[in-house]
Write an enzyme that holds these catalytic residues in place. Structure first.
Site, PDB file in Angstrom:
ATOM      1  N   ASP A 237      48.040  32.482  73.998  1.00 42.82           N
ATOM      2  CA  ASP A 237      48.795  31.404  73.551  1.00 42.82           C
ATOM      3  C   ASP A 237      49.742  31.815  72.543  1.00 42.82           C
ATOM      4  O   ASP A 237      49.955  32.808  71.861  1.00 42.82           O
ATOM      5  CB  ASP A 237      47.623  30.999  72.487  1.00 42.82           C
ATOM      6  CG  ASP A 237      48.135  28.940  71.838  1.00 42.82           C
ATOM      7  OD1 ASP A 237      49.395  28.424  72.315  1.00 42.82           O
ATOM      8  OD2 ASP A 237      47.061  28.435  71.417  1.00 42.82           O
ATOM      9  N   GLU A 441      47.686  12.918  63.523  1.00 41.17           N
ATOM     10  CA  GLU A 441      46.453  13.746  64.336  1.00 41.17           C
ATOM     11  C   GLU A 441      47.436  14.267  65.095  1.00 41.17           C
ATOM     12  O   GLU A 441      48.241  13.667  66.388  1.00 41.17           O
ATOM     13  CB  GLU A 441      45.598  13.117  64.598  1.00 41.17           C
ATOM     14  CG  GLU A 441      45.938  11.850  66.073  1.00 41.17           C
ATOM     15  CD  GLU A 441      44.283  10.908  66.572  1.00 41.17           C
ATOM     16  OE1 GLU A 441      43.233  11.594  66.081  1.00 41.17           O
ATOM     17  OE2 GLU A 441      44.395   9.965  67.295  1.00 41.17           O
TER      18      GLU A 441
END
Length: 656
Positions: A237, A441
């Protein structure tokens, strides 16, 4: 000569420095060898993302709500076609930049274990089998079926035990037992690897039992390579390898972090840690053989994608496929199947009203169509536009309030509550589009709520929307309430006070058209919840507790507001005559007992006394169309990997 041999021959001609450079996500050109610069970072969660115009399909959580893997395969195939078209155009410039290549960092198959997690809407929900089975077809649709070349590389992420909180993901150490890992956090990864052969796996930011995921011997060597025999490549990542020394403090330097990751099998770096590989080599922390083998594996992937070939069938795909009519129609169908009807007192489908009031901050908003990791549609239908285009009567509109800033607390802001009340009073029926948006969100750094790093503090609607709801409800007009969000919200008041209640996960560019067709009865809703809707965040364990007790339909002992798998239709269905057949097969009957044609989804669960902590476990599902009065006999196969974990003596529960 096969792809591996071609890669070996090419890499033999490279210097050590050149080989190190090819392990970066932004791999530089090697002009003497005819190797163009290539950026490995591409996103395709629900459409080609961050690369200009593209078909924007519903967010992943919405596509999971369709419970339709066949349709999801078609979506993934359309995404890969548009991705190839874009790549074919970009490569004419002699190289490809970020978001212009063929190596896609999708799908996200983490388990949505807690509704407060900001990134949960990128996933296929809270159930391992649903996640694995949907992930499988998405991978297959992306990678194509050509016997020689891969259409795209699919990357399953984030390995492993990644599901929030976002605020601590760079330093968190998740202490978790292997049983929970295998049962929940690793299940979909193994299933997808064994059934779909994804090209790549992306490591997570966090540690698991003390080991940073992108440098974990346990995860990357013992489990991924040795136990599962995975032979694809592993990418970090972005910035995760730097975290090993900067935040996890497992190592002291970037060179040590780079060596730890590479030696344990994380061979492609998104970030800058591998710029320290020369230091690691000079210090004897990593060998040239390890660097060479990693470079060969990455070039083998590029050869398999046809990057150096002149006979790749995908090279002929042109730009006319991007956002074509066929993809727009497919997008609309997926959006229709993703809408979940939660309550209906008979007001839907909407037929009697002459005037409707469309109210709410999400009614005419583009961002709630697009979700995150998205492309940009040249044409789109908001909920307001969809109703204006499809409803025969009058449509009155009021935004009503800001999505999250309450005008009552900010006297300099316009307060649209009174306008909304006046609009409601003029209408026969009110349709309210409320909920969240992707700025409320999302991933750390993407959402406005920096104090929560994109996560939700609770399951409540914002105060601005609560005030609007109360004001409109006080008019006494019947309300159809559409909650638009990527996650579960506390909808207890709306469940009591609205005449109809629908959940719409971020539905893509065709969302407004799809919603209008559902509300007006042109389409019978068929979506089901891929997550549990709890009554309150008070029903949940602490967010940073990764144990599964008290979470998801499998382990939650309370009474949810709406359970996993819940979803109504304008018709009614019955399921019965469940019989076990050969090996893992079962047969059952499904009948449409209502007055509308429609699609019903059979959910088959298993439970066993040998797993008393487990309420039940999804082991099969099937979506089927039935005309009113029609009855079918279906044969389904219970997932053998689920049965392996549930035990031999199990009970079958079939629901629809």
């Amino acid at each position: 000569m096969n792809f591996h041999e071609q890669a070996v021959e090419l890499v033999k001609k490279m210097t050590l420095e050149e080989k190190m450079g090819q392990l970066r996500y932004d791999a530089p050109a090697i002009e003497k060898l005819g190797v163009p610069a290539y950026n490995w970072w591409n996103e395709g969660l629900h459409g080609v993302a961050r690369s200009g115009t593209a078909t924007v399909f519903p967010q992943a959580i919405g596509m999971a709500a369709s419970f339709d893997p066949d349709l999801l395969w078609c979506v993934a195939e359309a995404i890969s076609t548009e991705a190839r078209a874009k790549y074919n155009g970009y490569k004419q410039f002699g190289s490809t930049g970020i978001y212009q290549g063929l190596t896609y960092w999708s799908p996200n198959i983490n388990i949505f274990r807690d509704p407060r997690w900001g990134r949960g809407h990128e996933t296929y929900g809270e159930d391992p089998y649903l996640t694995g089975s949907m992930g499988r077809v998405f991978i297959e649709g992306l990678q194509g079926d050509d016997p020689t070349y891969r259409k795209l590389d699919a990357t399953i992420k984030h390995f492993a035990v990644h599901s929030g909180p976002e605020s601590t993901r760079h330093e968190a150490d998740v202490e978790i037992d292997r049983e929970t890992m295998d049962d929940t956090y690793l299940w979909a990864f193994r299933y997808c690897i064994e059934h779909a052969d994804p090209s790549a796996v992306m490591g997570a930011y966090n540690r698991v039992n003390g080991e940073p995921c992108c440098g974990s011997e346990t995860l990357l060597k013992k489990i991924l390579r040795d136990e599962w025999d995975y032979r694809g490549y592993v990418v970090s990542d972005c910035g995760a390898i730097n975290d090993i020394n900067e935040h996890h403090h497992v190592t002291f330097t970037k060179a040590e972090s780079a060596a730890l990751a590479l030696n344990n099998g994380c061979i492609l770096n998104c970030g800058f840690a591998f710029r320290s590989l020369q230091d690691a080599y000079d210090q004897g922390l990593v060998s040239e053989e390890t660097i060479t083998n990693a470079c060969v594996k990455l070039f083998e992937a590029r050869f398999r994608l046809g990057m150096f070939a002149n006979d790749c069938p995908y090279d002929s795909i042109g730009p006319e496929v991007i956002e074509c009519e066929a993809h727009r129609a497919l997008n609309r169908r997926m959006a229709e199947e993703s809408i979940v009807l939660l309550k209906n007192d008979g007001i839907l489908p909407l037929r009697e009203a002459k005037t409707i009031a469309v109210i709410g901050p999400n009614a005419d908003a583009l961002d709630v169509l697009l979700g995150n990791y998205n492309g940009y549609p040249s044409r789109y239908s908001t909920f307001l536009r969809g109703l204006q285009d499809n409803f025969d009567g009058d449509v009155i509109y009021s935004k009503g309030c800001h999505p999250f800033i309450d005008a009552a607390q900010n006297p300099w802001m316009e307060d649209l509550t009174r306008e909304a009340v006046l609009a409601a009073k003029r209408a026969d029926v009110v349709i309210m589009f409320m909920g969240l948006n992707p700025s409320m969100e999302g991933e750390e750094g993407d959402a406005y709520n920096g104090h929560n790093a994109g996560d939700k503090a609770d399951l409540q609607l914002p105060p601005s929307q609560k005030r609007l709801w109360k004001a409109v409800r006080a008019t006494g007009k019947p309300i159809i309430f559409v909650n638009v969000s990527g996650s579960a919200i506390d909808l207890r008041e709306q469940e009591k006070g609205a005449a109809a209640l629908l959940q719409c996960f971020y539905p893509g560019a065709e969302g407004g058209e799809a919603m209008a067709r559902v509300l007006l009865g042109k389409v019978n809703p068929s979506g089901k919840l891929p997550v549990t809707f709890y009554r309150s965040e008070e029903d949940l364990p602490p967010f940073d507790d990764y144990h599964m007790e008290g979470r998801t339909y499998r382990f939650f002992k309370g009474e949810p507001l709406f359970p996993f798998g819940y979803g109504l239709s304008y018709t009614s269905f019955e399921v019965g005559n469940v019989h076990r057949g050969f090996e893992n097969e079962i047969s059952l009957s499904v009948k449409n007992t209502g007055s509308y044609d429609g699609m019903g989804t059979v959910l088959v669960y298993v439970k066993s006394d040998s797993r008393p902590e487990l309420n039940k476990q999804l082991a099969a599902y099937r979506k089927t169309f039935l005309k009113k009065g029609e009855e079918k006999t279906l044969t389904l196969e219970l997932c053998p990997e689920i049965l392996e974990r549930i035990g031999e003596d199990y009970e079958i529960i079939a629901e629809i």
